[in-house]
Every structure is written in C-alpha cells, then in structure tokens.
Scaffold this active site. Structure first.
Site, PDB file in Angstrom:
ATOM      1  N   ASP A 282       0.787  -1.217   0.099  1.00  0.00           N
ATOM      2  CA  ASP A 282       0.078  -0.111   0.060  1.00  0.00           C
ATOM      3  C   ASP A 282       1.012   1.067  -0.146  1.00  0.00           C
ATOM      4  O   ASP A 282       1.904   1.470   0.854  1.00  0.00           O
ATOM      5  CB  ASP A 282      -0.983   0.093   1.237  1.00  0.00           C
ATOM      6  CG  ASP A 282      -1.687   1.221   1.264  1.00  0.00           C
ATOM      7  OD1 ASP A 282      -2.626   1.412   0.520  1.00  0.00           O
ATOM      8  OD2 ASP A 282      -1.478   2.298   2.036  1.00  0.00           O
TER       9      ASP A 282
ATOM     10  N   TYR B  91       2.717  10.165   0.541  1.00  0.00           N
ATOM     11  CA  TYR B  91       3.926   9.458   1.385  1.00  0.00           C
ATOM     12  C   TYR B  91       5.217   9.976   0.745  1.00  0.00           C
ATOM     13  O   TYR B  91       5.587   9.590  -0.237  1.00  0.00           O
ATOM     14  CB  TYR B  91       3.877   7.874   1.291  1.00  0.00           C
ATOM     15  CG  TYR B  91       2.644   7.426   2.067  1.00  0.00           C
ATOM     16  CD1 TYR B  91       1.740   8.113   2.938  1.00  0.00           C
ATOM     17  CD2 TYR B  91       2.214   6.148   1.752  1.00  0.00           C
ATOM     18  CE1 TYR B  91       0.703   7.750   3.351  1.00  0.00           C
ATOM     19  CE2 TYR B  91       1.076   5.647   2.571  1.00  0.00           C
ATOM     20  CZ  TYR B  91       0.395   6.463   3.242  1.00  0.00           C
ATOM     21  OH  TYR B  91      -0.519   5.726   3.922  1.00  0.00           O
TER      22      TYR B  91
ATOM     23  N   LYS C 222      -3.504   5.785  -3.543  1.00  0.00           N
ATOM     24  CA  LYS C 222      -4.551   6.728  -3.000  1.00  0.00           C
ATOM     25  C   LYS C 222      -4.867   8.070  -3.866  1.00  0.00           C
ATOM     26  O   LYS C 222      -3.813   8.271  -4.813  1.00  0.00           O
ATOM     27  CB  LYS C 222      -4.018   7.192  -1.532  1.00  0.00           C
ATOM     28  CG  LYS C 222      -4.293   5.972  -0.503  1.00  0.00           C
ATOM     29  CD  LYS C 222      -3.689   6.419   0.917  1.00  0.00           C
ATOM     30  CE  LYS C 222      -3.525   5.105   1.644  1.00  0.00           C
ATOM     31  NZ  LYS C 222      -2.438   4.305   1.188  1.00  0.00           N
TER      32      LYS C 222
END
Length: 344
Positions: free
Chosen positions: A56, A61, A87
């Site tokens: 993930d 990030y 995401k």
C-alpha cells in the site's frame, strides 16, 4: 487458524481478495527519518522474500517518493503475483520556489507541492499521476485519502465532501466498472471520520489508521460496527498506532504520528505488564488483535529497514494464549466485548 502472509480475505462484495498481511510504505517515504536507496530496496526485497504480496502506498507519502520506490521494486515482479493499492485526492506539482520549499512533515521525500482535489477530474488526474510514478499500468484498488478534519478546516472539508459526492465518486465507479480497478475505499484517520464521512458514499472498504488498535477501540460500536452492517471491509493502516505498539512505552514513543501522551503511555505500560506475565511480545499482540474483528481483511504495518519485515511476519504467527486476551479485558485495557483472536 494460524495466519500467514499468504492467507487471503475477500474485500466486501468485490472479486478482490487481499492477503491479511501487507506492507505499508509511508516509512520509505521518509516519515520519521531518511531512508537510503539501498535500505529501501533491501526492505522491499525482505518483504518479498518473507512472502509479502500486498503493498500500500500513496502520493502523499514522501510527496511521491514512496510511490516511486514501491513501483521501482514491483515493476520487476510478475504483475499477477502481488496486490497494490494507492490513493487519490491529491495531485503533485512543481513548487514555485523549489530552493526554499518545505517538505514537512516528511523528514525527506521529494520537492513536490500538493493540491487537494476530490472532484471527478481531480481523482482521474491523481490516478494517472500515480500510475506514472509507480511505472505500473494497473492498481488493484484506489483509496480516497485524508478527507477529514486532520487535514482540512471545516469549510474546506465541506467543499471537498461536496466535490466527492457530486462527481468524484463517479470517477471511482467508472474505473471499477471498466475493470481498471477491482475496488475503491476511503482512508480514515479518526473515529469521527469513520462514523460520519465514510458513511456518506458507497465504499468497498476503508483503510483505518488510528481508530481501531490494541490501544484504542472507541470506534468498536460506532464506525467499525457500521462497516460490518454495510458490508464494508476494513484494512488496518497503523496496527502499531504509528509507533508505540512496536517500540513500547518510553520518552520517544509515537502515537497518532506525534509524541505519545502520558495517558497513552500509561495504558501501554499496562498492556506491557500483561505481555510480560504471559511471555507475549507487544508487537505480536498489536498485529493479531485487529485481525479478529469481522470487518478486518488486512493489516499493513510499515517498515524502513529490512530486518523489520521478517520480525513482523513472525509476530503475525506467534502463539498467544487465550488467557492473555482475557487478562487484558479483565483489567480494562481493551474493550470487554472486543473480538479477540482464538488462543494458542
């Protein structure tokens, strides 16, 4: 049944099955400290060698760094042998003043500014950018990211919710219908968001960071119960509560991505005492506990060093006696009716 990284559970009513154990990649985006390229590569190698097949990541990030590093590793592996989620809701752009750009809260990461956009076009653009950073032509699922009060003031959050409801969710529905993705969900940081925001749109799953861990089950009868009722699966995004459940209590312990409060420290010391009595490692209890909940399909602890991944995999299968969980309940350290793993 002993859990292994290859054990799979179905996500909602979709065709997607995820391993119960995955690798969260915020740390290779340099959340708390710099991670060298060799250490990043070695961490992914260690995960693969340990049997981890679910990864993930997110544009946020490391401001793109995590997706670059995750994709650089996975693009060399057979696509039918792993699952990946990323995401949407943020797009990344060159900053106006790169020389003086603040990359915070990331210790390292890349020099890219963030723009939030939960509209149809914004989600499609976020998805396309993510594929390019990953160097992959497909992902298994997309996650609406950080639509909560931790990242947005009330009036801005209301606007983003309206954009998602009016057009953004349609983008995800279109991608699922066309087969580009198998499922879509929402990433949740707070119990309030799990109860009030995630329920506003139809979802296949939620990635829940802090609201359901060994430290805190306040969402058990609210958001988590609602997920069970709606048939929405849950992925636990921070089974170590962002740090303290793997490092243990102490002066530098992290909880909720910040310094752990005295109250949290005290509760964890109580859990540690029960761990000592039953010869149970705190990280093992932290990883196994949420997987007992009927909505939970997977946990995705992070790692920034190669040694951390096999340690976490070993914790997943470590024997824990039933008396350990009973003692946690009798001492009020977990909710009395919280689902618990079957004892060894």
């Amino acid at each position: 049944m002993k859990l292994t990284p290859s054990t799979r559970r179905r996500v909602g009513s979709t065709d997607l099955e995820l391993p119960v154990f995955g690798l969260g990649t915020a740390h290779v985006g340099e959340l708390y400290s710099k991670v060298s390229e060799p250490d990043s590569q070695a961490t992914f190698d260690a995960a693969w060698d340990a049997g981890v097949r679910y990864y993930d990541t997110a544009p946020w990030y490391g401001r793109g760094l995590s997706e670059h590093r995750t994709g650089a590793f996975l693009r060399t592996r057979p696509r039918d042998q792993f699952k990946i989620t990323t995401k949407v809701g943020r797009t990344l752009h060159r900053p106006k003043d790169p020389a003086n750009f603040d990359r915070g809260p990331w210790t390292g990461g890349l020099n890219f500014e963030v723009n939030f956009d939960y509209s149809h076009d914004g989600i499609m653009r976020s998805y396309e950018q993510a594929l390019q950073r990953l160097a992959l032509d497909t992902v298994d699922a997309l996650v609406i990211h950080d639509m909560d009060e931790m990242f947005h003031q009330a009036d801005v959050l209301t606007r983003h919710q309206r954009d998602l409801h009016d057009s953004g969710i349609r983008a995800l529905q279109e991608l699922k219908k066309s087969g580009d993705i198998k499922a879509y969900g929402m990433g949740i940081n707070t119990g309030e968001a799990l109860s009030k925001i995630a329920s506003q749109v139809d979802l296949d799953f939620c990635i829940v960071a802090m609201p359901y861990t060994l430290v805190d089950q306040a969402s058990l009868h609210a958001g988590m119960a609602d997920c069970v009722r709606r048939g929405v699966s849950v992925i636990i995004g921070a089974p170590f509560a962002s740090g303290i459940l793997v490092t243990g209590s102490g002066g530098n312990a992290k909880y909720g991505y910040a310094a752990a409060s005295p109250q949290v420290q005290e509760k964890v010391r109580g859990i540690e005492a029960v761990c000592k009595e039953h010869n149970v490692a705190l990280p093992a209890a932290a990883l196994q506990f949420p997987l007992a909940h009927p909505a939970v399909v997977s946990i995705i602890p992070g790692a920034s060093r190669p040694s951390e991944v096999p340690q976490n995999v070993a914790s997943l299968g470590a024997p824990i006696p039933q008396a350990f969980w009973s003692d946690l309940k009798s001492r009020g350290l977990i909710e009395a009716d919280a689902p618990i793993p079957a004892g060894a």
